[in-house]
Design an enzyme around this catalytic site. Structure first.
Site, mmCIF file in Angstrom:
data_model
loop_
_atom_site.group_PDB
_atom_site.id
_atom_site.type_symbol
_atom_site.label_atom_id
_atom_site.label_comp_id
_atom_site.label_asym_id
_atom_site.label_seq_id
_atom_site.Cartn_x
_atom_site.Cartn_y
_atom_site.Cartn_z
ATOM 1 N N HIS A 1 39.288 61.829 -15.333
ATOM 2 C CA HIS A 1 38.625 63.142 -15.147
ATOM 3 C C HIS A 1 39.398 63.787 -13.336
ATOM 4 C CE1 HIS A 1 35.929 60.225 -12.250
ATOM 5 N NE2 HIS A 1 35.994 61.453 -11.839
HETATM 6 C C1 UD1 Z 1 32.092 64.465 -9.922
HETATM 7 C C2 UD1 Z 1 32.466 63.674 -8.013
HETATM 8 C C3 UD1 Z 1 33.305 61.941 -8.304
HETATM 9 C C4 UD1 Z 1 32.583 61.402 -9.462
HETATM 10 C C5 UD1 Z 1 32.386 62.063 -10.762
HETATM 11 C C6 UD1 Z 1 32.055 61.975 -11.879
HETATM 12 C C7 UD1 Z 1 32.992 65.123 -6.136
HETATM 13 C C8 UD1 Z 1 34.045 65.272 -5.128
HETATM 14 N N1 UD1 Z 1 33.595 64.494 -6.777
HETATM 15 O O1 UD1 Z 1 33.267 64.728 -9.676
HETATM 16 O O2 UD1 Z 1 33.579 62.091 -7.068
HETATM 17 O O3 UD1 Z 1 33.607 60.476 -9.807
HETATM 18 O O4 UD1 Z 1 31.434 63.561 -9.601
HETATM 19 O O5 UD1 Z 1 31.761 61.935 -13.001
HETATM 20 O O6 UD1 Z 1 31.409 64.969 -5.953
HETATM 21 N N2 UD1 Z 1 31.505 69.578 -15.163
HETATM 22 C C9 UD1 Z 1 30.369 70.406 -16.561
HETATM 23 N N3 UD1 Z 1 29.280 69.756 -16.375
HETATM 24 C C10 UD1 Z 1 28.730 69.019 -15.953
HETATM 25 C C11 UD1 Z 1 29.410 68.541 -14.621
HETATM 26 C C12 UD1 Z 1 30.734 68.978 -14.382
HETATM 27 O O7 UD1 Z 1 30.475 71.328 -17.692
HETATM 28 O O8 UD1 Z 1 27.644 68.648 -16.007
HETATM 29 C C13 UD1 Z 1 32.748 70.266 -14.674
HETATM 30 C C14 UD1 Z 1 32.384 71.538 -14.459
HETATM 31 O O9 UD1 Z 1 33.252 72.602 -14.416
HETATM 32 C C15 UD1 Z 1 32.936 71.614 -12.842
HETATM 33 C C16 UD1 Z 1 33.792 70.300 -12.969
HETATM 34 O O10 UD1 Z 1 33.640 69.811 -14.630
HETATM 35 O O11 UD1 Z 1 34.198 72.611 -12.608
HETATM 36 C C17 UD1 Z 1 33.617 69.412 -12.109
HETATM 37 O O12 UD1 Z 1 32.743 69.152 -11.745
HETATM 38 P P1 UD1 Z 1 32.065 68.378 -10.134
HETATM 39 O O13 UD1 Z 1 30.847 67.986 -10.020
HETATM 40 O O14 UD1 Z 1 32.352 69.655 -9.052
HETATM 41 O O15 UD1 Z 1 32.672 67.366 -9.969
HETATM 42 P P2 UD1 Z 1 33.765 65.893 -10.965
HETATM 43 O O16 UD1 Z 1 35.221 65.926 -10.929
HETATM 44 O O17 UD1 Z 1 32.912 66.036 -11.945
#
Ligand code: UD1
Length: 354
Positions: free
Chosen positions: A202
């Site tokens: 991821h």
């Molecule tokens: C975040 C953390 C990372 C951690 C990871 C665990 C930061 C910078 N990164 O990354 O350190 O290892 O979480 O999973 O805080 N999304 C969904 N549903 C959700 C959550 C996310 O669809 O419930 C999608 C969205 O499209 C979003 C993308 O995932 O844009 C990224 O989510 P985000 O919270 O920005 O960061 P992670 O990549 O999950």
């Protein structure tokens, strides 16, 4: 004493579980969920399965660019802190939720304690690395999971504020593993015990550029056993955008698993392939060989003890690494004894109790 925990992303819910339990009867505990992760499978199931009390506040911030997401959290958290008036704010790990909570608290003179302090990848391309460094330097109490973490904090002049408590993820893993032995769990997608790999990908450096993601998927597709790919929403969305089929060759695509099912799937697997921090450690604690698709790791002990191999640019080395023989047995316990949450609560009471 009133302790306020701020969580928002999947690994933080896992870390919160043993802390919430250890707080019972010892301190008033307020839980704030920023809403960074919001899908049922990324959030709610963890609260349910791990017996975590429902959050007292949920900011519902959701996804967005770093600035937009972190900014919305800052504004929301400041308001919550002013209303809840905690004696200390406890922040977890290295996500945007961690940094936002630390900054919001120190600006209004509320002490901050950082759980999982001192970890460093020394890779400034990772958003998590900035979140860690900035949070450590803003915090009043640094709770480190490892000796290596303590050394990093000392090197940055933070030794006086640091306490070694062990890793709370060990606490959760041990207690969940115990429950699993009492109740046998089915494996996902009809897989056969000992004859598949568990995989998660991821991190932005692995998912965002189409050529990189395609190269990783191609190297997973040719592995010699089925690869249970637990697809994070970020991975699914980007694969779709780039027109990459995740379910190719050996890959068996699956939804993310709830924590007990994840532990069960890893414990019964032939190996783990990942870019997640938590999973590298979980594999080690369950003594399952791990291959990490990153140039470096914060969990250096797993590599030094021979249970984790890093593969980054040369993905031709992925298959030989994943398919390598089982590493030499070890009884080393670099991640503590499963009582880190207890020590964390004691350290909080000693530092901020009235
Ligand atoms: C975040 C953390 C990372 C951690 C990871 C665990 C930061 C910078 N990164 O990354 O350190 O290892 O979480 O999973 O805080 N999304 C969904 N549903 C959700 C959550 C996310 O669809 O419930 C999608 C969205 O499209 C979003 C993308 O995932 O844009 C990224 O989510 P985000 O919270 O920005 O960061 P992670 O990549 O999950």
């Amino acid at each position: 004493m009133r302790i306020l925990s701020v969580v928002g992303a999947r690994p933080q819910f896992v870390k919160l579980a043993p802390i919430a339990k250890a707080m019972e009867g010892r301190a008033e505990h307020i839980i704030v969920h920023t809403g960074q992760h919001y899908d049922e499978l990324m959030s709610d199931v963890f609260f349910k399965d791990l017996g975590i009390p429902a959050p007292d506040y949920n900011l519902g911030v959701g996804s967005g660019k770093h600035g937009e997401q972190t900014g919305a959290m800052l504004a929301g958290l400041e308001q919550v802190f002013e209303e809840a008036k905690p004696d200390v704010v406890l922040v977890y790990g290295d996500t945007n939720s961690t940094l936002a909570a630390a900054v919001a608290a120190v600006k209004i003179h509320i002490p901050v304690a950082h759980l999982e302090a001192g970890l460093r990848s020394f890779n400034r391309r990772m958003p998590e690395e900035h979140n860690r460094v900035l949070t450590d330097h803003a915090s009043d109490l640094l709770l480190s999971p490892t000796e290596v973490g303590m050394e990093h904090l000392a090197n940055e002049g933070l030794a006086e504020r640091s306490v070694m408590v062990g890793d709370v993820m060990t606490d959760v893993l041990y207690s969940v593993r115990e429950q699993l032995t009492e109740q046998e769990q089915p494996l996902p997608a009809g897989l056969e015990a000992g004859n598949y790999y568990v995989c998660t990908i991821h991190r932005p450096d692995n998912t965002d550029a189409p050529e990189r993601l395609r190269a990783i998927v191609d190297s997973l597709a040719i592995l010699n056993k089925p690869v249970l790919l637990l697809a994070h929403p970020r991975l699914k969305a980007l694969a779709k955008t780039h027109g990459i089929d995740l379910a190719s060759g050996s890959i068996v695509q699956n939804e993310p698993l709830a924590y007990p099912q994840l532990v069960n799937a890893v414990a019964n697997s032939a190996g783990v392939v990942t870019d997640s921090g938590g999973l590298q450690k979980e594999a080690f604690l369950l003594r399952v060989p791990c291959t990490t698709i990153r140039p470096e790791t914060e969990w250096v002990e797993t590599v030094n003890l021979g249970w984790n191999v890093l593969v980054n640019d040369d993905l031709g080395k992925l298959a030989p690494a994943v398919e390598r023989p089982t590493p030499q047995a070890t009884d080393a316990t670099p991640y503590g004894d499963g009582h880190a949450a207890q020590r964390t609560v004691e350290a909080l009471l000693a530092a901020f109790g009235k």
